[in-house]
Motif scaffolding. Sequence first.
Motif: not given
Length: 71
Positions: A2, A58-59
């Motif tokens: 992140n 996430t991401a």
Amino acid sequence: MNTVIPGAVRTPRQMKLWQSPDSEAKLIAQQCLHERIDPEHVARMVLFLASDDAARCTARDYYVDAGWFGT
């Protein structure tokens, strides 16, 4: 992974850039939330992302910018 993307955080260095009340007012007017961003706001986002509560986050990019829409 992140990413935390801070906006115009109120730090001593940044406050030197906005020496006049007019320039700070213009900055705040360009945000959806018309309040300054303090270092603790960014820290809270980082702590959240490091916690178990964010286990499925996430991401992504997480903006801590009070909804800045300025140019």
